[in-house]
Write an enzyme that holds these catalytic residues in place. Structure first.
Site, short mmCIF file in Angstrom:
data_model
loop_
_atom_site.label_atom_id
_atom_site.label_comp_id
_atom_site.label_asym_id
_atom_site.label_seq_id
_atom_site.Cartn_x
_atom_site.Cartn_y
_atom_site.Cartn_z
N ARG A 88 0.85 -1.19 0.00
CA ARG A 88 0.00 0.00 0.00
C ARG A 88 0.89 1.25 0.00
NH1 ARG A 88 -2.23 0.42 4.58
NH2 ARG A 88 -2.07 -1.65 5.52
N TYR A 226 -1.13 -3.17 -7.40
CA TYR A 226 -1.12 -3.89 -6.13
C TYR A 226 -2.52 -3.81 -5.49
CZ TYR A 226 -0.64 -5.05 -1.30
OH TYR A 226 -0.87 -5.61 -0.08
N MET A 277 -0.07 -8.13 8.55
CA MET A 277 1.07 -9.03 8.81
C MET A 277 1.33 -9.23 10.30
SD MET A 277 3.87 -8.14 5.90
CE MET A 277 4.46 -9.76 5.51
N CYS A 278 0.29 -9.19 11.12
CA CYS A 278 0.48 -9.41 12.55
C CYS A 278 -0.34 -10.60 13.02
CB CYS A 278 0.11 -8.17 13.34
SG CYS A 278 1.29 -6.84 13.10
N LYS A 280 -3.35 -11.80 11.68
CA LYS A 280 -4.82 -11.72 11.57
C LYS A 280 -5.37 -12.92 10.79
CE LYS A 280 -6.43 -7.73 10.21
NZ LYS A 280 -7.17 -7.61 8.98
N SER A 282 -3.93 -15.81 10.07
CA SER A 282 -3.71 -17.13 10.69
C SER A 282 -4.62 -17.29 11.91
CB SER A 282 -2.24 -17.35 11.03
OG SER A 282 -1.81 -16.41 11.95
N ASP A 295 -10.43 -9.82 7.42
CA ASP A 295 -9.84 -8.49 7.22
C ASP A 295 -10.71 -7.30 7.64
OD1 ASP A 295 -7.66 -6.91 6.51
OD2 ASP A 295 -8.39 -6.62 4.48
N ALA A 392 3.79 -11.08 -0.84
CA ALA A 392 3.10 -11.86 -1.90
C ALA A 392 1.77 -12.37 -1.34
CB ALA A 392 3.98 -13.02 -2.34
N ARG A 424 2.25 -6.19 16.98
CA ARG A 424 3.57 -6.83 16.94
C ARG A 424 4.41 -6.14 18.02
NH1 ARG A 424 6.45 -9.75 12.84
NH2 ARG A 424 4.48 -10.02 11.76
C1 OXD Z 1 -3.71 -4.89 4.45
C2 OXD Z 1 -4.42 -5.96 3.74
O1 OXD Z 1 -2.66 -4.42 3.97
O2 OXD Z 1 -5.33 -6.53 4.31
O3 OXD Z 1 -4.17 -4.50 5.53
O4 OXD Z 1 -4.10 -6.23 2.58
MN MN Z 2 -5.90 -5.63 6.16
#
Ligand code: OXD
Ligand code: MN
Length: 630
Positions: A88, A226, A277-278, A280, A282, A295, A392, A424
């Site tokens: 982002r 992206y 990436m913290c 969520k 999993s 999400d 990715a 994190r």
């Molecule tokens: C983010 C996503 O970046 O869910 O938060 O892709």
């Molecule tokens: Mn997100």
């Protein structure tokens, strides 16, 4: 209809597409579409009416245009983004505001007239030689109090293909609402990937802009592919929805929704906010539990209960680290036939895939976002290029998963028993803790969420930042007002959800993880028991933590693991200096970066500080839980 608009539509749409568009009898929609056809000047227009023919058309278009390529497993495709377009773009994402409006220093904004002129200049003729796709979706289940209808204009069939997989289709909802006069306030998205190079990736990244026009419910996104920048209904719609929610008294949150199975066949639903990436996804995929969403959630108060829906019906998940041992459900889905788009992974000549920390070794050759790849390949700055990008992704409908919750599309959403905030954090918060009450939870867990930055956004990784409710990147109302909305949301409920924090990332002094990846299942089972008043807890200055005996039993029953008291003490010791330092950082943020912080936030933090100082005087800097047991 306005004469110019009518002429434009008749000129650019063939008979069948014109008929499909006119099937939605709404002047605002027709004017909007005509305006952007005139501006972007596509060669042709395709209107997606959600029939299987339309969907097949877009899917093929993406392969034909080279935006996606086929893989060995049936239904699987891959896509690459430019190596400079892998996350982002916070710098070029702006909320457009009219003169005089102000969201405070923590939110990036731009003058509406300037931003509008700039992005319209970029959009001019941008679709020359291309096809424009028009698609309709619903955020949230259709035909429900949560539904927000959306229309997406894009010249990227990859974006449309993602949206098919991620969102509930909406053509019929538009037709119905247009005919009964309830279509007002739909969200609009205009996207163009701009010029692409020979690899079909956006090349004019200097003209990448993501501008959110709050007052016209419209988002523009240019010169990017992206997903987090281009898929309108994801993080772009979130900004529009946060403002709508603030006006109507509900919440738009960066939250998973998950069903935890408790004793006697009971399921208790949780929502959970974590920065990207913290953990969520999993968490949403915990084995033995059921996923509603990973999400974005809308939360409303319906008949005294907090109820939540997943605004999506698919996942745009991070693939790094997915392996057969830790993520068996996801692993199975990603290795089975079915419609999945993989972005920025390594693709081999035989159509197989590799990503960082997948089972097995990386192949000796393949192609990724940086071109042809081999182990040891370095970039222009001399840095090793990994086989796949850390950010990715895979895009897949939740229907591909065995653990999808049967109530995913429940129009009134699911009743929420607990709300969880996780960041994190290597040295401060215990792995799981319950807040004393709603306001304490919103202030000390949600509003005080801190996390180290990750590859999901462009820029440096590993920098500790305050990220209220993991939602700071998406806020479109002043931060103080947003905190206030959250506090108020807890009023007048007949059943108030409990609020918790979790931290999966604690390290010991030598930098080793204090927990294993799957321990989170036990934290959630403990929270489920707390919501249902079936276990006691120990009161600490910062909240309520589990008793060793309860965790020992749960570790044993759920993970077949012997949980030692030594581990418990290491993980759950209250760290007074770190907690006091955190309060200092949070107070500073709310004093300097937020201009409308509600006073109650400072009061609650001050009370927490006093409790910490008192405990320090009594027990010292590091307090093992047993010292706090009554
Ligand atoms: C983010 C996503 O970046 O869910 O938060 O892709
Ligand atoms: Mn997100």
């Amino acid at each position: 209809m306005d004469e110019i608009a009518s002429k434009t539509l008749k000129k650019h749409l063939d008979e069948s597409n014109y008929r499909k568009l006119m099937g939605v009898d709404n002047q605002d929609l027709h004017l909007f579409v005509a305006e952007y056809i005139n501006l972007c000047n596509p060669d042709s227009v395709f209107v997606n009416d959600d029939t299987s023919e339309s969907i097949a058309y877009v899917r093929n278009a993406s392969i034909k245009a080279g935006e996606e390529g086929s893989l060995a497993i049936s239904g699987h495709t891959f896509h690459f983004d430019n190596s400079g377009d892998q996350g982002r773009d916070k710098k070029n994402t702006r909320i457009l505001l009219p003169k005089g409006a102000d969201l405070g220093p923590a939110i990036d904004t731009k003058d509406r007239d300037e931003g509008y002129a700039e992005v319209h200049a970029i959009l001019k003729n941008i679709m020359k030689g291309k096809q424009l796709f028009i698609s309709f979706y619903c955020l949230g289940p259709s035909n429900s109090p949560f539904t927000i209808p959306c229309v997406q204009l894009t010249d990227s069939s990859y974006v449309v293909h993602n949206e098919f997989l991620l969102y509930r289709s909406g053509y019929q909802e538009f037709v119905t609402r247009a005919s009964n006069g309830t279509l007002a306030g739909f969200f609009k998205f205009v996207h163009s990937q701009g010029e692409v190079d020979e690899r079909k990736v956006s090349k004019d990244l200097d003209k990448r802009r993501i501008y959110v026009d709050l007052y016209h419910d419209t988002v523009y996104s240019t010169n990017t592919q992206y997903g987090g920048n281009s898929i309108g209904l994801k993080k772009l719609a979130m900004r529009l929805a946060i403002r709508k929610a603030s006006e109507q008294g509900w919440l738009t949150e960066h939250m998973l929704v998950l069903g935890i199975r408790g004793p006697k066949g009971r399921t208790t639903y949780f929502t959970g906010a974590y920065p990207s990436m913290c953990g969520k996804t999993s968490t949403a995929m915990l084995e033995g539990e059921s996923i509603v969403g990973d999400d974005i959630a809308y939360l409303r108060k319906l008949e005294g209960e907090v109820r939540a829906v997943n605004t999506e019906r698919g996942m745009f998940g991070i693939i790094q680290g997915v392996n057969s041992k830790d993520d068996p459900l996801l692993w199975n889905a990603l290795n089975s036939p079915g419609e999945i788009i993989f972005s920025n992974v390594l693709v081999t000549e035989s159509g197989d895939l590799h990503w960082i920390d997948k089972d097995g070794k990386a192949p000796s050759k393949g192609w990724n976002y940086a071109g042809e790849w081999f182990p040891g390949k370095i970039d222009a700055k001399g840095k090793q290029i990994p086989p796949s990008h850390p950010n990715a992704r895979f895009t897949m409908g939740l229907g591909n998963l065995k653990n999808v919750d049967p109530h995913l599309d429940e129009p009134n959403g699911l009743p929420i028993g607990g709300i969880v905030y996780g960041g994190r954090d290597s040295d401060t918060c215990v792995p799981v803790e319950e807040a004393f009450d709603w306001v304490h939870g919103i202030v000390t867990k949600g509003a005080s969420l801190e996390s180290e930055t990750t590859a999901a956004t462009l820029g440096a990784e590993g920098v500790r930042e305050i990220n209220p409710m993991a939602n700071l990147d998406f806020l479109s109302v002043p931060v103080g007002r947003y905190i206030e909305m959250n506090i108020k949301f807890g009023e007048w409920l007949s059943r108030t959800p409990l609020i918790f924090s979790v931290n999966y990332f604690l390290l010991d002094k030598s930098g080793n993880w204090l927990n294993e990846r799957n321990d989170k299942k036990v934290w959630f089972e403990w929270m489920e028991l707390r919501v249902n008043k079936e276990v006691d807890a120990i009161e600490t200055p910062t909240g309520r933590i589990p008793l060793y005996a309860d965790l020992k039993r749960l570790f044993n029953e759920s993970l077949k693991k012997n949980y030692s008291e030594t581990d418990y003490i290491k993980q759950f010791t209250v760290r007074i200096p770190e907690n006091l330092a955190k309060i200092e950082r949070i107070v500073k943020f709310y004093k300097t970066q937020v201009t409308d912080t509600p006073g109650i936030l400072f009061d609650v933090l001050e009370a927490q500080k006093k409790r910490l100082i008192k405990a320090k005087m009594q027990f010292g800097d590091y307090i093992p839980p047993s010292m706090l047991m009554k």
